[in-house]
Design a protein around this motif. Structure first.
Motif, PDB file in Angstrom:
ATOM      1  N   GLN A   1      44.864  46.691  46.939  1.00  0.00           N
ATOM      2  CA  GLN A   1      45.757  47.686  47.541  1.00  0.00           C
ATOM      3  C   GLN A   1      46.975  47.014  48.178  1.00  0.00           C
ATOM      4  O   GLN A   1      48.075  47.553  48.176  1.00  0.00           O
ATOM      5  CB  GLN A   1      44.980  48.475  48.603  1.00  0.00           C
ATOM      6  N   LEU A   2      46.780  45.789  48.689  1.00  0.00           N
ATOM      7  CA  LEU A   2      47.882  45.056  49.325  1.00  0.00           C
ATOM      8  C   LEU A   2      48.950  44.633  48.323  1.00  0.00           C
ATOM      9  O   LEU A   2      50.120  44.526  48.661  1.00  0.00           O
ATOM     10  CB  LEU A   2      47.347  43.786  50.020  1.00  0.00           C
ATOM     11  N   SER A   3      48.512  44.354  47.091  1.00  0.00           N
ATOM     12  CA  SER A   3      49.433  43.758  46.122  1.00  0.00           C
ATOM     13  C   SER A   3      49.797  44.672  44.958  1.00  0.00           C
ATOM     14  O   SER A   3      50.693  44.345  44.187  1.00  0.00           O
ATOM     15  CB  SER A   3      48.804  42.484  45.549  1.00  0.00           C
ATOM     16  N   GLY A   4      49.090  45.790  44.809  1.00  0.00           N
ATOM     17  CA  GLY A   4      49.338  46.667  43.658  1.00  0.00           C
ATOM     18  C   GLY A   4      48.929  46.030  42.346  1.00  0.00           C
ATOM     19  O   GLY A   4      49.481  46.327  41.289  1.00  0.00           O
ATOM     20  N   SER A   5      47.938  45.133  42.414  1.00  0.00           N
ATOM     21  CA  SER A   5      47.507  44.415  41.211  1.00  0.00           C
ATOM     22  C   SER A   5      46.764  45.337  40.245  1.00  0.00           C
ATOM     23  O   SER A   5      46.209  46.365  40.644  1.00  0.00           O
ATOM     24  CB  SER A   5      46.576  43.256  41.592  1.00  0.00           C
ATOM     25  N   ILE A   6      46.741  44.913  38.970  1.00  0.00           N
ATOM     26  CA  ILE A   6      45.925  45.600  37.962  1.00  0.00           C
ATOM     27  C   ILE A   6      44.544  44.959  37.992  1.00  0.00           C
ATOM     28  O   ILE A   6      44.412  43.732  37.926  1.00  0.00           O
ATOM     29  CB  ILE A   6      46.547  45.460  36.556  1.00  0.00           C
ATOM     30  N   LEU A   7      43.495  45.779  38.117  1.00  0.00           N
ATOM     31  CA  LEU A   7      42.122  45.270  38.136  1.00  0.00           C
ATOM     32  C   LEU A   7      41.509  45.458  36.758  1.00  0.00           C
ATOM     33  O   LEU A   7      41.475  46.574  36.234  1.00  0.00           O
ATOM     34  CB  LEU A   7      41.292  46.012  39.190  1.00  0.00           C
ATOM     35  N   PHE A   8      41.024  44.375  36.186  1.00  0.00           N
ATOM     36  CA  PHE A   8      40.477  44.399  34.824  1.00  0.00           C
ATOM     37  C   PHE A   8      38.992  44.028  34.886  1.00  0.00           C
ATOM     38  O   PHE A   8      38.636  42.888  35.141  1.00  0.00           O
ATOM     39  CB  PHE A   8      41.253  43.405  33.953  1.00  0.00           C
ATOM     40  N   PHE A   9      38.132  45.029  34.706  1.00  0.00           N
ATOM     41  CA  PHE A   9      36.687  44.805  34.720  1.00  0.00           C
ATOM     42  C   PHE A   9      36.235  44.547  33.286  1.00  0.00           C
ATOM     43  O   PHE A   9      36.126  45.477  32.494  1.00  0.00           O
ATOM     44  CB  PHE A   9      35.941  46.019  35.284  1.00  0.00           C
ATOM     45  N   ASP A  10      35.975  43.290  32.949  1.00  0.00           N
ATOM     46  CA  ASP A  10      35.532  42.959  31.591  1.00  0.00           C
ATOM     47  C   ASP A  10      34.023  43.157  31.492  1.00  0.00           C
ATOM     48  O   ASP A  10      33.299  42.973  32.467  1.00  0.00           O
ATOM     49  CB  ASP A  10      35.898  41.505  31.270  1.00  0.00           C
ATOM     50  N   GLU A  11      33.544  43.529  30.283  1.00  0.00           N
ATOM     51  CA  GLU A  11      32.120  43.824  30.058  1.00  0.00           C
ATOM     52  C   GLU A  11      31.616  44.770  31.149  1.00  0.00           C
ATOM     53  O   GLU A  11      30.623  44.515  31.829  1.00  0.00           O
ATOM     54  CB  GLU A  11      31.301  42.528  30.011  1.00  0.00           C
ATOM     55  N   ALA A  12      32.343  45.875  31.284  1.00  0.00           N
ATOM     56  CA  ALA A  12      32.121  46.791  32.399  1.00  0.00           C
ATOM     57  C   ALA A  12      30.741  47.439  32.394  1.00  0.00           C
ATOM     58  O   ALA A  12      30.237  47.819  33.447  1.00  0.00           O
ATOM     59  CB  ALA A  12      33.192  47.880  32.367  1.00  0.00           C
ATOM     60  N   ASP A  13      30.126  47.562  31.225  1.00  0.00           N
ATOM     61  CA  ASP A  13      28.825  48.242  31.177  1.00  0.00           C
ATOM     62  C   ASP A  13      27.774  47.520  32.021  1.00  0.00           C
ATOM     63  O   ASP A  13      26.791  48.119  32.443  1.00  0.00           O
ATOM     64  CB  ASP A  13      28.336  48.429  29.737  1.00  0.00           C
ATOM     65  N   ALA A  14      27.981  46.214  32.284  1.00  0.00           N
ATOM     66  CA  ALA A  14      27.030  45.467  33.114  1.00  0.00           C
ATOM     67  C   ALA A  14      27.016  46.016  34.534  1.00  0.00           C
ATOM     68  O   ALA A  14      25.976  46.035  35.198  1.00  0.00           O
ATOM     69  CB  ALA A  14      27.412  43.988  33.141  1.00  0.00           C
ATOM     70  N   LEU A  15      28.170  46.481  34.985  1.00  0.00           N
ATOM     71  CA  LEU A  15      28.270  46.989  36.352  1.00  0.00           C
ATOM     72  C   LEU A  15      28.194  48.508  36.401  1.00  0.00           C
ATOM     73  O   LEU A  15      27.717  49.075  37.372  1.00  0.00           O
ATOM     74  CB  LEU A  15      29.609  46.528  36.955  1.00  0.00           C
ATOM     75  N   PHE A  16      28.661  49.160  35.330  1.00  0.00           N
ATOM     76  CA  PHE A  16      28.757  50.610  35.354  1.00  0.00           C
ATOM     77  C   PHE A  16      27.786  51.269  34.379  1.00  0.00           C
ATOM     78  O   PHE A  16      28.146  52.178  33.671  1.00  0.00           O
ATOM     79  CB  PHE A  16      30.168  51.080  34.967  1.00  0.00           C
TER      80      PHE A  16
END
Length: 276
Positions: A116-131
């Motif tokens: 939120q501080l930097s406006g960065s793009i967050l890229f969750f790779d192999e997302a099914d492991a977490l979601f």
């Protein structure tokens, strides 16, 4: 510039690629451009045109990239970061998920707060492991796994920036995620015409290679996606450099053989025709 500690929880990716480097179907490229435009023109739509009053919550942008490995999901995230002139961070799932109750949520909260501080793009790779799909509650572990999934949905909606989830298996994702995601971009396995473009683009302009490299044959004979094709060309380049010459078809065929062995696929001599 604004200081943040995202590097402690994620890996920063340097965007080196542009739109011309992406070899994808037109509809996939069009969705990526639309998503970039959503970020670029949000001040017009939400600010000047007053949509902020109607959509007061969850004005961030979330995307899902789904497709086989090596089809360009990470590269597409890099292209978008370059287009938007934003920092891109790949979330390291091994640092996120904890066996201790409440720790995963704490880690996720820190990532989104820093982003939120930097406006960065967050890229969750192999997302099914977490979601993964929220399971039926049979014990305390299932209950807390479901709480993690719900918490993540909440943080994604609150985050004002761009969140990209990438997975090889979209069917493993929770339905609640796909409902809340604005753009779902499918990365299909490349067809022979796209594979020929991938083979040609894998050779940098400065690379010396022989006229005997048969790109059409390579594209039609070998079922390889963009990632493995790059591996093959790089291996062939090192073989050529070692022999002190230029890259020839022989070097490429040797590299293809190595790539097939690595992935456990069988490469029959009859398929190789004149190059057998």
């Amino acid at each position: 510039q604004v200081r943040h500690r995202l590097g402690e929880k994620a890996v920063k990716l340097t965007p080196k690629f542009g739109w011309d480097d992406l070899i994808l179907p037109d509809d996939a490229k069009s969705l990526l451009r639309q998503a970039c435009n959503r970020v670029k023109y949000r001040h017009v739509v939400f600010g000047k045109w007053g949509f902020e009053k109607k959509y007061a919550y969850g004005n961030g942008l979330s995307m899902l990239f789904t497709g086989p490995p090596g089809t360009g999901k990470t590269m597409s995230a890099m292209v978008m970061a370059r287009e938007l002139d934003a920092e891109l961070y790949r979330i390291d799932l091994s640092r996120m998920v904890s066996k201790y109750i409440g720790e995963t949520e704490k880690n996720l909260s820190e990532v989104f707060d820093e982003a939120q501080l930097s406006g960065s793009i967050l890229f969750f790779d192999e997302a099914d492991a977490l979601f993964g799909k929220r399971s039926e509650v049979k014990d305390a572990h299932d209950k807390y796994a479901n709480m993690e999934t719900s918490y993540l949905l909440q943080k994604m909606e609150e985050y004002d920036g761009l969140t990209i989830l990438a997975t090889n298996f979209s069917q493993n994702l929770d339905e609640a995620f796909t409902r809340r995601i604005q753009f779902i971009v499918r990365f299909p396995f490349p067809d022979p015409a796209q594979r020929e473009l991938l083979w040609r683009s894998a050779f940098p302009k400065e690379t010396p290679y022989a006229d005997d490299i048969d790109f059409a044959f390579l594209a039609s004979t070998f079922d390889l996606a963009g990632g493995p094709i790059k591996n093959v060309v790089l291996t062939a380049a090192f073989l050529a450099a070692e022999s002190g010459g230029i890259i020839t078809m022989k070097h490429v065929m040797e590299a293809v053989k190595q790539e097939y062995k690595k992935s456990g696929k069988v490469l029959l001599k009859e398929r190789l025709g004149a190059y057998g």
